[in-house]
Write an enzyme that holds these catalytic residues in place. Sequence first.
Site, PDB file in Angstrom:
ATOM      1  N   GLY A 135      11.781  23.739  24.602  1.00  0.00           N
ATOM      2  CA  GLY A 135      10.489  24.404  24.591  1.00  0.00           C
ATOM      3  C   GLY A 135      10.058  24.830  23.204  1.00  0.00           C
ATOM      4  N   CYS A 136       9.514  26.035  23.118  1.00  0.00           N
ATOM      5  CA  CYS A 136       8.939  26.532  21.869  1.00  0.00           C
ATOM      6  C   CYS A 136       9.965  26.673  20.741  1.00  0.00           C
ATOM      7  CB  CYS A 136       8.250  27.879  22.119  1.00  0.00           C
ATOM      8  SG  CYS A 136       6.814  27.769  23.204  1.00  0.00           S
ATOM      9  N   ALA A 137      11.238  26.779  21.072  1.00  0.00           N
ATOM     10  CA  ALA A 137      12.274  26.918  20.046  1.00  0.00           C
ATOM     11  C   ALA A 137      12.714  25.574  19.484  1.00  0.00           C
ATOM     12  CB  ALA A 137      13.486  27.654  20.611  1.00  0.00           C
TER      13      ALA A 137
END
Length: 361
Positions: free
Chosen positions: A143-145
């Site tokens: 995801g966003c990481a």
Amino acid sequence: MAFIGSVGLSIPKNNLSQDEVKELVLDVFSHSTKRVNRLLPVFDNAEIDNRQFVVDKKWLKESHTFKEKNDLYQTFAKKHMLQAVDHCLSNQEFLTEDIPYEAVDMIIFVSSTGIATPSMEVHLLNERPFSERTSRMPLWGLGCAGGAIGLSRAFDWIAAHPEKTALIVCCELCSLTFQKEDMKKSNLIGSALFGDGISAVLAIGEKSPFLSYRKRNTPKIRRSSSLTKKNSTSVMGWNINNSGLEVIFSKSIPAMVNSFWDGHIHAFMRELGLNEKMIHSFIAHPGGKKVLNAMEDVIESSSMKFSNSYKVLRNHGNMSSATVFYVLYEAMKENTNRNELSILSALGPGFSSELLLLEWN
């Protein structure tokens, strides 16, 4: 030691203002106007002006199967990955001359918004003259990481192979995950935040002959750190159903910054003997306005040190893993003074935090 040599972007052509997206959501969920109206302030307070999508408004108003969405993911991902990689390896803002494709020793492909086997980076090998010996590392579900984690894995690999280079490619087509039948709050909030983004970063080892191709003051990676909170899978991620990927987006994320990220960033800085005043800037993934505000509070810093994160959020929204490289791109254009320090940061499902210390050199 790994140096960041260049960054490349591919920006989808369908640009929608925040007002246009808000009107679209009102139209799509017109059968539940009362519920939608309660959440409309999220659109107005997100500090997002524009977002870009690989599909147009008409497509977003229609129902689609998971197969239809994923077929489009593979088509658009291939197109935009190639553009981002071409831009990265020939970006005259950062390079004195083009990096040859065959000079790339590893490709790390990061995505969470579609699936493919073989993974999508194989299309780069097929469409451009990369070596058949190029190593591959696909990373899915971060995801966003994902952008920050992909850069950390490149850093680790180059530490063992300082004569080599690694290309990290992030491709997130969040618009293709939109579910017009999902009335959950997380889906509506996601509609106010997420856009499509594709980015690529070239990491170069300190003994690589291509290190001399850097044109300007670009950063080297000095340290990285990963932290995952146990039993926190409900904070962020996907539920998978017959119509595709259904977003999980907890309202507790800003609060997690004040607890979980607080512990990670302060432990990281203590370990390195640093304090906030010694950090020139924070290259933070802009998960949203509230997340950035919470980060500023945790480290008692001004919004100026997060200015590029706010700029990217305003112009592109949250593009999951690709976003932090958009922020890095803006930071690299500024010609930061030699020996200044920055911290690159991203939060993602797990619930996880990734931090990298960068020194401008």
